[in-house]
Design a protein around this motif. Structure first.
Motif, mmCIF file in Angstrom:
data_model
loop_
_atom_site.group_PDB
_atom_site.id
_atom_site.type_symbol
_atom_site.label_atom_id
_atom_site.label_comp_id
_atom_site.label_asym_id
_atom_site.label_seq_id
_atom_site.Cartn_x
_atom_site.Cartn_y
_atom_site.Cartn_z
ATOM 1 N N ALA A 124 0.245 -1.475 0.380
ATOM 2 C CA ALA A 124 -0.182 -0.114 0.177
ATOM 3 C C ALA A 124 0.587 1.160 0.113
ATOM 4 C CB ALA A 124 -1.007 0.006 1.375
ATOM 5 N N ALA A 125 2.228 1.665 1.021
ATOM 6 C CA ALA A 125 2.816 2.573 0.591
ATOM 7 C C ALA A 125 3.124 2.650 -0.538
ATOM 8 C CB ALA A 125 3.992 2.183 1.727
ATOM 9 N N GLY A 126 3.614 1.805 -1.492
ATOM 10 C CA GLY A 126 3.677 2.116 -2.746
ATOM 11 C C GLY A 126 3.209 3.321 -3.722
ATOM 12 N N CYS A 127 1.937 3.221 -2.826
ATOM 13 C CA CYS A 127 1.208 4.262 -3.970
ATOM 14 C C CYS A 127 1.102 5.195 -3.610
ATOM 15 C CB CYS A 127 -0.520 3.880 -3.075
ATOM 16 S SG CYS A 127 -0.878 2.642 -3.890
ATOM 17 N N VAL A 128 2.566 5.279 -2.723
ATOM 18 C CA VAL A 128 2.837 7.408 -2.580
ATOM 19 C C VAL A 128 3.433 7.846 -3.513
ATOM 20 C CG1 VAL A 128 4.057 9.014 -0.966
ATOM 21 C CG2 VAL A 128 2.395 7.220 0.744
ATOM 22 N N ARG A 129 3.353 8.228 -4.230
ATOM 23 C CA ARG A 129 3.848 9.503 -5.286
ATOM 24 C C ARG A 129 3.836 11.279 -5.185
ATOM 25 N NH1 ARG A 129 0.446 5.333 -7.735
ATOM 26 N NH2 ARG A 129 -1.074 6.719 -8.923
ATOM 27 N N GLU A 130 3.590 10.955 -4.925
ATOM 28 C CA GLU A 130 3.791 13.184 -4.885
ATOM 29 C C GLU A 130 3.314 13.565 -3.401
ATOM 30 O OE1 GLU A 130 -0.141 14.794 -5.720
ATOM 31 O OE2 GLU A 130 -0.705 13.071 -7.313
ATOM 32 N N GLY A 131 3.454 12.796 -2.217
ATOM 33 C CA GLY A 131 4.170 12.674 -1.072
ATOM 34 C C GLY A 131 3.133 13.630 -0.169
ATOM 35 N N ALA A 183 -3.779 1.370 4.761
ATOM 36 C CA ALA A 183 -4.510 0.245 3.831
ATOM 37 C C ALA A 183 -4.252 1.066 2.117
ATOM 38 C CB ALA A 183 -5.118 -0.125 3.782
ATOM 39 N N ARG A 184 -3.921 -0.083 1.410
ATOM 40 C CA ARG A 184 -4.894 0.397 -0.117
ATOM 41 C C ARG A 184 -5.852 0.928 -0.666
ATOM 42 N NH1 ARG A 184 -4.055 -1.039 -6.573
ATOM 43 N NH2 ARG A 184 -5.965 -2.187 -5.924
ATOM 44 N N GLY A 185 -5.927 2.691 -0.443
ATOM 45 C CA GLY A 185 -7.465 3.420 -0.886
ATOM 46 C C GLY A 185 -7.417 3.204 -2.411
ATOM 47 N N VAL A 186 -8.787 2.746 -2.499
ATOM 48 C CA VAL A 186 -9.270 2.650 -3.915
ATOM 49 C C VAL A 186 -10.310 3.556 -3.338
ATOM 50 C CG1 VAL A 186 -10.082 1.320 -5.921
ATOM 51 C CG2 VAL A 186 -8.253 0.383 -4.795
ATOM 52 N N ASP A 234 -6.005 5.301 -6.329
ATOM 53 C CA ASP A 234 -5.364 4.458 -5.242
ATOM 54 C C ASP A 234 -4.631 5.681 -4.717
ATOM 55 O OD1 ASP A 234 -3.764 4.790 -8.218
ATOM 56 O OD2 ASP A 234 -2.279 2.865 -7.251
ATOM 57 N N PHE A 235 -4.502 5.313 -3.023
ATOM 58 C CA PHE A 235 -3.636 6.093 -2.380
ATOM 59 C C PHE A 235 -3.762 5.606 -1.171
ATOM 60 C CE2 PHE A 235 -8.062 7.058 -2.408
ATOM 61 C CZ PHE A 235 -8.136 6.698 -0.563
ATOM 62 N N LEU A 236 -2.298 5.953 -0.569
ATOM 63 C CA LEU A 236 -2.160 5.471 0.803
ATOM 64 C C LEU A 236 -3.608 6.457 1.823
ATOM 65 C CD1 LEU A 236 -0.516 3.243 2.626
ATOM 66 C CD2 LEU A 236 0.636 5.748 3.191
ATOM 67 N N VAL A 265 -13.375 9.790 13.673
ATOM 68 C CA VAL A 265 -11.828 9.222 13.499
ATOM 69 C C VAL A 265 -11.157 10.386 11.663
ATOM 70 C CG1 VAL A 265 -11.653 6.966 13.321
ATOM 71 C CG2 VAL A 265 -12.647 8.195 11.632
ATOM 72 N N ASN A 266 -10.236 10.819 12.310
ATOM 73 C CA ASN A 266 -10.027 11.655 10.583
ATOM 74 C C ASN A 266 -8.850 10.621 9.589
ATOM 75 O OD1 ASN A 266 -9.012 13.863 9.144
ATOM 76 N ND2 ASN A 266 -7.389 14.574 10.910
ATOM 77 N N PRO A 267 -9.585 10.060 9.102
ATOM 78 C CA PRO A 267 -8.151 9.361 7.951
ATOM 79 C C PRO A 267 -8.373 10.661 6.794
ATOM 80 C CG PRO A 267 -11.022 9.150 7.603
ATOM 81 C CD PRO A 267 -10.817 10.375 8.422
ATOM 82 N N VAL A 268 -6.783 9.749 6.421
ATOM 83 C CA VAL A 268 -6.065 10.536 5.888
ATOM 84 C C VAL A 268 -5.762 9.582 4.492
ATOM 85 C CG1 VAL A 268 -3.439 11.933 5.590
ATOM 86 C CG2 VAL A 268 -4.925 12.538 7.631
ATOM 87 N N ALA A 269 -5.654 10.672 3.072
ATOM 88 C CA ALA A 269 -5.112 9.993 2.273
ATOM 89 C C ALA A 269 -3.807 10.739 1.966
ATOM 90 C CB ALA A 269 -6.236 10.436 0.948
ATOM 91 N N VAL A 270 -2.806 9.785 1.729
ATOM 92 C CA VAL A 270 -1.494 9.994 0.751
ATOM 93 C C VAL A 270 -1.173 9.629 0.105
ATOM 94 C CG1 VAL A 270 0.373 10.045 1.647
ATOM 95 C CG2 VAL A 270 -0.917 9.803 3.359
ATOM 96 N N LEU A 271 -0.425 10.911 -1.061
ATOM 97 C CA LEU A 271 -1.107 10.203 -2.725
ATOM 98 C C LEU A 271 -0.145 10.485 -2.698
ATOM 99 C CD1 LEU A 271 -3.213 13.515 -3.499
ATOM 100 C CD2 LEU A 271 -4.334 11.122 -3.467
#
Length: 309
Positions: free
Chosen positions: A32-39, A148-151, A285-287, A303-309
């Motif tokens: 899932a961490a591999g989805c981080v491309r922009e930070g 996890a990976r978010g879709v 897809d994102f973290l 909760v405060n969900p976060v999408a890491v792009l």
């Protein structure tokens, strides 16, 4: 198990209280961490605005009749009896007191003990373990962090709308259309994040428009996601499934989304997200990162969900 439908009872052992979150193995998290491309990180939560300190009844989406958050501060001594306290020479501090009922009033994660049928919780745990002092089985404290990976399923976008209508239901074909041509397929352990755009109605039409009903997943869409082994289903509506003008589900017990996902499959639910910035980002897809509070025996947690792009 009632209603004669396959589920995840017993899949991770008779004592399991985490359900599909067991799919989040170290290997799944690393992938899932591999989805981080922009930070870049985006918050996916609505604000918590206490009814005592801001006009929350008219500014924050919530279900009618549910107790709003109560936020007290000690900074001026007027809201909270303690008053501001001096700390050393010239230093002062302010304290907060926050009372929150998560279901229907804040962005939150449902525990597996939140709903059940008959005398059994998810995985066959006895329902009488849920008492006024808390749930000793399947409480939110058993969930742990979700990494996890978010879709992302932007359903209004594929339908050419800004938001769905109050009576609209998301079908499996809508979910498939969101992924068509993207090169992304759901994997075991993914978090399915579904946008209906319904919070925009609060801004455009106010509470009365928002309370006229809500769009949501159909029962078949819930089963479609469960068959693909998602670990969490998250949405920007209040109940994952749709609601009528009385803020109740029209589906019978066999087709109730909470029963399909929480009870039968042990899939945690995250409700009342804010997904507009994520929609603008154009990422599928994102973290996905969310950590419920360790509320012992709780039926939910803000909760405060976060999408890491």
């Amino acid at each position: 198990m009632m209603l004669d439908e396959p589920g995840n009872w017993g899949r991770w052992g008779a004592d399991d209280e985490r359900g599909a979150l067991n799919l989040l193995t170290p290997e799944t998290v690393v992938a899932a961490a591999g989805c981080v491309r922009e930070g870049r990180a985006l918050s996916l939560s609505l604000p918590i605005r206490g009814a005592t300190s801001s006009p929350a009844p008219t500014t924050v989406p919530h279900l009618r009749g549910r107790p709003l958050p109560q936020h007290f501060m000690s900074v001026d001594g007027g809201d909270y009896a303690a008053g501001a306290r001096a700390i050393g020479a010239g230093l002062r501090m302010a304290d907060d007191a926050l009372v929150v009922t998560p279901h229907g009033t804040t962005t939150h994660m449902d525990a597996l003990c939140h709903m059940w049928s008959g005398d059994r919780l998810y995985n066959g745990h006895p329902a009488d373990r849920v008492r006024s002092y808390g749930a000793t089985r399947c409480g939110i404290d058993k969930a742990g962090p979700v990494i996890a990976r978010g879709v992302f399923f932007d359903v209004p976008a594929v339908r050419g709308l800004s938001h769905l209508g109050a009576r609209d239901r998301v079908e499996p074909a809508d979910l498939e259309a969101c992924l068509d041509g993207t090169g992304v397929e759901l994997r075991a352990g993914d978090v399915a994040v579904i946008r209906t755009g319904w919070p925009l109605v609060w801004r455009e039409e106010g509470p009365d428009g928002y309370w006229a009903g809500q769009p949501g997943l159909s029962a078949d869409a819930g089963r479609w996601l469960a068959e693909r082994d998602v670990c969490v289903v998250a949405s920007d509506n209040a109940a994952i499934g749709g609601l009528n003008e009385r803020q109740l589900a029209d589906e019978d017990l066999a087709d109730d989304l909470h029963m399909i996902l929480l009870w039968r499959h042990g899939i945690h639910l995250v409700e009342m997200l804010w997904l507009e910035e994520l929609a603008e980002a154009g990422r599928i897809d994102f973290l996905f990162v969310a950590a419920p509070l360790r509320i012992e025996g709780g039926t939910a947690s803000p909760v405060n969900p976060v999408a890491v792009l």
